[in-house]
Scaffold this motif. Structure first.
Motif, short mmCIF file in Angstrom:
data_model
loop_
_atom_site.label_atom_id
_atom_site.label_comp_id
_atom_site.label_asym_id
_atom_site.label_seq_id
_atom_site.Cartn_x
_atom_site.Cartn_y
_atom_site.Cartn_z
N GLN A 14 -2.92 -7.86 -16.38
CA GLN A 14 -2.80 -8.90 -15.37
C GLN A 14 -2.75 -8.24 -14.01
O GLN A 14 -2.37 -7.07 -13.89
N LEU A 16 -1.51 -6.95 -10.48
CA LEU A 16 -0.20 -6.57 -10.00
C LEU A 16 0.17 -7.46 -8.82
O LEU A 16 -0.58 -7.58 -7.86
N GLY A 17 1.30 -8.11 -8.90
CA GLY A 17 1.73 -9.03 -7.86
C GLY A 17 3.07 -8.65 -7.28
O GLY A 17 3.72 -7.69 -7.73
N GLY A 19 5.85 -10.05 -7.58
CA GLY A 19 6.90 -10.19 -8.58
C GLY A 19 7.10 -8.95 -9.44
O GLY A 19 8.14 -8.78 -10.07
N HIS A 20 6.11 -8.05 -9.46
CA HIS A 20 6.20 -6.83 -10.25
C HIS A 20 6.85 -5.68 -9.48
O HIS A 20 7.14 -4.63 -10.04
N LEU A 21 7.09 -5.87 -8.19
CA LEU A 21 7.58 -4.79 -7.33
C LEU A 21 8.87 -4.16 -7.85
O LEU A 21 8.99 -2.94 -7.91
N ALA A 23 10.09 -3.99 -10.87
CA ALA A 23 9.86 -3.21 -12.09
C ALA A 23 9.13 -1.90 -11.78
O ALA A 23 9.43 -0.86 -12.38
N VAL A 24 8.19 -1.93 -10.85
CA VAL A 24 7.46 -0.71 -10.46
C VAL A 24 8.41 0.29 -9.80
O VAL A 24 8.39 1.47 -10.12
#
Length: 59
Positions: A14, A16-17, A19-21, A23-24
């Protein structure tokens, strides 16, 4: 016991948005020792430099 990585059939790709920041960043802190150099020695201008537009010429 270590976690078993998922098989290709179990993975979902999917974009990368924003909302993933979190977790990254968490992954980066777990993988890299960000308390060691050079991570603690980067000035903001060095990090932001590639995204800063060039100054237009003045006539």
């Amino acid at each position: 016991m270590a976690d078993v990585p998922p098989t290709p059939e179990e993975l979902t790709l999917q974009p990368l948005g924003f909302g993933h920041l979190a977790a990254v960043l968490d992954l980066g802190h777990r993988v890299y020792d960000t308390d060691a150099m050079p991570y603690t020695g980067w000035p903001l201008s060095a990090v932001a430099g590639p995204w800063t537009p060039p100054t237009p010429p003045v006539w």
